[in-house]
Design a protein around this motif. Structure first.
Motif, PDB file in Angstrom:
ATOM      1  N   ALA A   1      12.750   6.068   8.411  1.00  0.00           N
ATOM      2  CA  ALA A   1      13.201   5.538   9.714  1.00  0.00           C
ATOM      3  C   ALA A   1      12.045   5.450  10.725  1.00  0.00           C
ATOM      4  CB  ALA A   1      14.325   6.406  10.251  1.00  0.00           C
ATOM      5  N   ALA A   2      11.192   6.457  10.757  1.00  0.00           N
ATOM      6  CA  ALA A   2      10.097   6.446  11.749  1.00  0.00           C
ATOM      7  C   ALA A   2       9.119   5.298  11.462  1.00  0.00           C
ATOM      8  CB  ALA A   2       9.367   7.778  11.729  1.00  0.00           C
ATOM      9  N   HIS A   3       8.873   5.036  10.172  1.00  0.00           N
ATOM     10  CA  HIS A   3       7.992   3.902   9.827  1.00  0.00           C
ATOM     11  C   HIS A   3       8.652   2.592  10.247  1.00  0.00           C
ATOM     12  CE1 HIS A   3       7.007   6.876   6.460  1.00  0.00           C
ATOM     13  NE2 HIS A   3       5.921   6.839   7.206  1.00  0.00           N
ATOM     14  N   LEU A   4       9.947   2.473   9.950  1.00  0.00           N
ATOM     15  CA  LEU A   4      10.654   1.209  10.222  1.00  0.00           C
ATOM     16  C   LEU A   4      10.688   0.929  11.728  1.00  0.00           C
ATOM     17  CD1 LEU A   4      13.530   1.525   7.597  1.00  0.00           C
ATOM     18  CD2 LEU A   4      11.485   0.100   7.458  1.00  0.00           C
ATOM     19  N   ALA A   5      10.791   1.985  12.526  1.00  0.00           N
ATOM     20  CA  ALA A   5      10.826   1.790  13.987  1.00  0.00           C
ATOM     21  C   ALA A   5       9.493   1.186  14.452  1.00  0.00           C
ATOM     22  CB  ALA A   5      11.084   3.120  14.685  1.00  0.00           C
ATOM     23  N   LYS A   6       8.400   1.644  13.868  1.00  0.00           N
ATOM     24  CA  LYS A   6       7.081   1.113  14.276  1.00  0.00           C
ATOM     25  C   LYS A   6       6.918  -0.331  13.802  1.00  0.00           C
ATOM     26  CE  LYS A   6       4.808   5.488  14.862  1.00  0.00           C
ATOM     27  NZ  LYS A   6       4.198   6.598  14.180  1.00  0.00           N
ATOM     28  N   ILE A   7       7.470  -0.636  12.639  1.00  0.00           N
ATOM     29  CA  ILE A   7       7.389  -2.017  12.149  1.00  0.00           C
ATOM     30  C   ILE A   7       8.239  -2.931  13.038  1.00  0.00           C
ATOM     31  CG2 ILE A   7       7.986  -3.520  10.187  1.00  0.00           C
ATOM     32  CD1 ILE A   7       7.182  -1.079   8.382  1.00  0.00           C
ATOM     33  N   ASP A   8       9.414  -2.437  13.457  1.00  0.00           N
ATOM     34  CA  ASP A   8      10.255  -3.203  14.397  1.00  0.00           C
ATOM     35  C   ASP A   8       9.477  -3.525  15.669  1.00  0.00           C
ATOM     36  OD1 ASP A   8      12.465  -3.164  12.797  1.00  0.00           O
ATOM     37  OD2 ASP A   8      13.484  -1.524  13.857  1.00  0.00           O
ATOM     38  N   ALA A   9       8.736  -2.537  16.165  1.00  0.00           N
ATOM     39  CA  ALA A   9       7.973  -2.743  17.406  1.00  0.00           C
ATOM     40  C   ALA A   9       6.920  -3.830  17.193  1.00  0.00           C
ATOM     41  CB  ALA A   9       7.324  -1.440  17.844  1.00  0.00           C
ATOM     42  N   ALA A  10       6.240  -3.793  16.057  1.00  0.00           N
ATOM     43  CA  ALA A  10       5.212  -4.814  15.778  1.00  0.00           C
ATOM     44  C   ALA A  10       5.844  -6.192  15.663  1.00  0.00           C
ATOM     45  CB  ALA A  10       4.468  -4.460  14.490  1.00  0.00           C
ATOM     46  N   ALA A  11       7.059  -6.253  15.130  1.00  0.00           N
ATOM     47  CA  ALA A  11       7.717  -7.551  14.891  1.00  0.00           C
ATOM     48  C   ALA A  11       8.187  -8.210  16.192  1.00  0.00           C
ATOM     49  CB  ALA A  11       8.903  -7.363  13.939  1.00  0.00           C
ATOM     50  N   ARG A  12       8.037  -7.503  17.313  1.00  0.00           N
ATOM     51  CA  ARG A  12       8.325  -8.173  18.600  1.00  0.00           C
ATOM     52  C   ARG A  12       7.214  -9.155  18.950  1.00  0.00           C
ATOM     53  NH1 ARG A  12       8.886  -2.986  21.273  1.00  0.00           N
ATOM     54  NH2 ARG A  12      10.653  -2.050  20.246  1.00  0.00           N
ATOM     55  N   HIS A  13       6.046  -8.967  18.346  1.00  0.00           N
ATOM     56  CA  HIS A  13       4.891  -9.800  18.718  1.00  0.00           C
ATOM     57  C   HIS A  13       4.431 -10.698  17.579  1.00  0.00           C
ATOM     58  CE1 HIS A  13       4.681  -7.149  22.123  1.00  0.00           C
ATOM     59  NE2 HIS A  13       4.717  -6.132  21.285  1.00  0.00           N
ATOM     60  N   ALA A  14       4.898 -10.472  16.386  1.00  0.00           N
ATOM     61  CA  ALA A  14       4.374 -11.216  15.232  1.00  0.00           C
ATOM     62  C   ALA A  14       5.456 -11.352  14.167  1.00  0.00           C
ATOM     63  CB  ALA A  14       3.168 -10.476  14.655  1.00  0.00           C
ATOM     64  N   VAL A  15       5.176 -12.245  13.219  1.00  0.00           N
ATOM     65  CA  VAL A  15       6.120 -12.462  12.112  1.00  0.00           C
ATOM     66  C   VAL A  15       5.889 -11.384  11.054  1.00  0.00           C
ATOM     67  CG1 VAL A  15       6.789 -14.070  10.280  1.00  0.00           C
ATOM     68  CG2 VAL A  15       6.129 -14.940  12.542  1.00  0.00           C
TER      69      VAL A  15
ATOM     70  N   THR B   1       0.835  -1.204   0.000  1.00  0.00           N
ATOM     71  CA  THR B   1       0.000   0.000   0.000  1.00  0.00           C
ATOM     72  C   THR B   1       0.872   1.257   0.000  1.00  0.00           C
ATOM     73  OG1 THR B   1      -0.248  -0.207   2.417  1.00  0.00           O
ATOM     74  CG2 THR B   1      -2.040  -1.090   1.051  1.00  0.00           C
ATOM     75  N   ALA B   2       0.930   1.927   1.141  1.00  0.00           N
ATOM     76  CA  ALA B   2       1.689   3.179   1.287  1.00  0.00           C
ATOM     77  C   ALA B   2       2.224   3.212   2.716  1.00  0.00           C
ATOM     78  CB  ALA B   2       0.769   4.365   1.020  1.00  0.00           C
ATOM     79  N   PRO B   3       3.316   3.948   2.977  1.00  0.00           N
ATOM     80  CA  PRO B   3       3.964   3.875   4.290  1.00  0.00           C
ATOM     81  C   PRO B   3       3.027   4.093   5.482  1.00  0.00           C
ATOM     82  CG  PRO B   3       5.437   4.924   2.735  1.00  0.00           C
ATOM     83  CD  PRO B   3       4.134   4.723   2.005  1.00  0.00           C
ATOM     84  N   ALA B   4       2.194   5.137   5.461  1.00  0.00           N
ATOM     85  CA  ALA B   4       1.350   5.416   6.637  1.00  0.00           C
ATOM     86  C   ALA B   4       0.380   4.263   6.881  1.00  0.00           C
ATOM     87  CB  ALA B   4       0.581   6.716   6.431  1.00  0.00           C
ATOM     88  N   ALA B   5      -0.164   3.706   5.811  1.00  0.00           N
ATOM     89  CA  ALA B   5      -1.099   2.587   5.947  1.00  0.00           C
ATOM     90  C   ALA B   5      -0.366   1.359   6.479  1.00  0.00           C
ATOM     91  CB  ALA B   5      -1.745   2.286   4.596  1.00  0.00           C
ATOM     92  N   THR B   6       0.825   1.103   5.980  1.00  0.00           N
ATOM     93  CA  THR B   6       1.578  -0.096   6.380  1.00  0.00           C
ATOM     94  C   THR B   6       1.917  -0.072   7.867  1.00  0.00           C
ATOM     95  OG1 THR B   6       2.380  -0.600   4.191  1.00  0.00           O
ATOM     96  CG2 THR B   6       3.818  -1.244   6.002  1.00  0.00           C
ATOM     97  N   VAL B   7       2.249   1.101   8.383  1.00  0.00           N
ATOM     98  CA  VAL B   7       2.546   1.218   9.813  1.00  0.00           C
ATOM     99  C   VAL B   7       1.293   0.881  10.638  1.00  0.00           C
ATOM    100  CG1 VAL B   7       2.987   2.964  11.576  1.00  0.00           C
ATOM    101  CG2 VAL B   7       4.469   2.801   9.572  1.00  0.00           C
ATOM    102  N   GLU B   8       0.149   1.394  10.194  1.00  0.00           N
ATOM    103  CA  GLU B   8      -1.104   1.087  10.900  1.00  0.00           C
ATOM    104  C   GLU B   8      -1.384  -0.426  10.829  1.00  0.00           C
ATOM    105  OE1 GLU B   8      -4.516   2.959   9.004  1.00  0.00           O
ATOM    106  OE2 GLU B   8      -5.861   1.602  10.091  1.00  0.00           O
ATOM    107  N   PHE B   9      -1.184  -1.009   9.652  1.00  0.00           N
ATOM    108  CA  PHE B   9      -1.479  -2.434   9.474  1.00  0.00           C
ATOM    109  C   PHE B   9      -0.510  -3.309  10.285  1.00  0.00           C
ATOM    110  CE2 PHE B   9      -3.137  -1.256   4.993  1.00  0.00           C
ATOM    111  CZ  PHE B   9      -4.361  -0.886   5.534  1.00  0.00           C
ATOM    112  N   ALA B  10       0.740  -2.839  10.454  1.00  0.00           N
ATOM    113  CA  ALA B  10       1.717  -3.636  11.223  1.00  0.00           C
ATOM    114  C   ALA B  10       1.220  -3.826  12.655  1.00  0.00           C
ATOM    115  CB  ALA B  10       3.082  -2.947  11.213  1.00  0.00           C
TER     116      ALA B  10
END
Ligand code: NAD
Ligand SMILES: O=C(O)C1=N[C@H](C(=O)O)CCC1
Length: 269
Positions: free
Chosen positions: A107-121, A79-88
């Protein structure tokens, strides 16, 4: 059939979204259990198959991602970065594998994705095709074998609707060249030359972007020395290569430990 992993496609009306819907439905390896679009999109509420101009397939397009993700084992998201962060965050909440093809993440998007990846694949790659991921490995090996007498330039071309540059693929290739040389891409990168730039600095990794027409995606990695050049090239002619890679990632992710992975992990390269 009911045993097959259920997959939700986000951005279902998009170029990649529609390709993913077709790929999943035809695969016999997964079930399409949801199709998400942004609120206000005129496909919301319609059957995704019918909206795409074909037969109804019994999946209505929704603008409620959490409700869709709750029924799924995986979410495939181009999709798009803002949507992907929400979906993560929502995919992690639903414990669904999140396959991210979206590019242009900062970088700010990637940090949020890193946080989500602590709980999911999470499986994320700027390019999900087998050919490009092979090219990334080759780029790394060649860069490691050649010294800085060989200038590295990455030239990419995409369709006129692409919104980000350099492409996600170009950045993967640049990172691979930097890794091969043992340098940091952020220090070596030279992107978007214009005006009186001065001579090329030794060791730089250059990027150039072409945008036009319906080009699916083309990438050259040029190693240029005095008197000779080595050029690695990948040409995508069909978005199905990205969708097949994404489906493979969604299936591979089932049963993996929470964390962030890429297509090298999926393909075993
Ligand atoms: N990794 C890969 O292999 C690969 C391959 C192709 C494209 N891409 C990337 O995928 C992304 C999408 O590319 P595209 O050509 O399909 O773009 P597109 O513009 O055709 O599709 C994007 C879709 O996302 C939808 N969307 C945006 N925000 C949303 C939200 N909040 N909720 C739900 N849907 C939302 C849009 O409405 C649109 O339908 C881009 O970042 C592109 O670079 C990656
Ligand atoms: O069409 C696009 O947009 C593409 N995006 C990816 C990128 O940024 O590299 C992959 C190729 C197609």
């Amino acid at each position: 059939m009911a045993d097959l992993p259920g997959i939700v496609v986000t951005g279902a009306s998009g170029r990649m979204g529609q390709m993913l819907v077709r790929t999943i439905v035809a695969s016999g390896k997964a079930r399409l259990v949801g199709a998400v679009e942004r609120a206000g999109h005129d496909w919301v509420g319609r059957d995704i198959g019918a909206a795409m101009g074909g037969a109804a397939i019994g999946v209505a397009v929704t603008d409620d991602p959490l409700e869709a993700f709750a029924k799924a084992q995986a979410v495939i998201d181009f999709t798009a970065p803002a949507a992907t962060v929400e979906f993560a965050a929502l995919a992690a909440q639903a414990r669904a594998v999140h396959v991210i093809g979206t590019t242009g993440l900062e970088a700010a998007h990637l940090a949020k994705i890193d946080a989500a990846a602590r709980h999911a694949v999470v499986v994320r790659a700027g390019n999900m095709s087998l050919g490009v991921n092979l090219l990334v490995r080759l780029t790394q090996k060649i860069a490691a074998a050649l010294d800085e007498d060989w200038d590295v330039e990455i030239v990419e071309a995409h369709h006129r609707m692409k919104v980000d540059a350099p492409s996600g693929t170009a950045l993967m290739l640049g990172r691979a060249a930097a890794e091969g040389r043992g340098v940091d891409l952020d220090d070596a990168m030279d992107s978007g030359r214009h005006g009186i730039t001065g001579a090329r600095k030794r060791g730089q990794i250059g990027f150039a972007a072409v945008r036009g027409g319906d080009i699916v995606g083309e990438h050259d990695v040029i190693f240029a020395a005095d008197g000779e050049r080595v050029i690695l090239r990948h040409v995508a002619t069909d978005r199905a290569i990205f969708a097949r890679g994404a489906l493979r990632a969604a299936l591979w992710g089932q049963g993996q430990k929470p964390g962030q992975y890429d297509m090298m992990d999926v393909l075993g390269l």
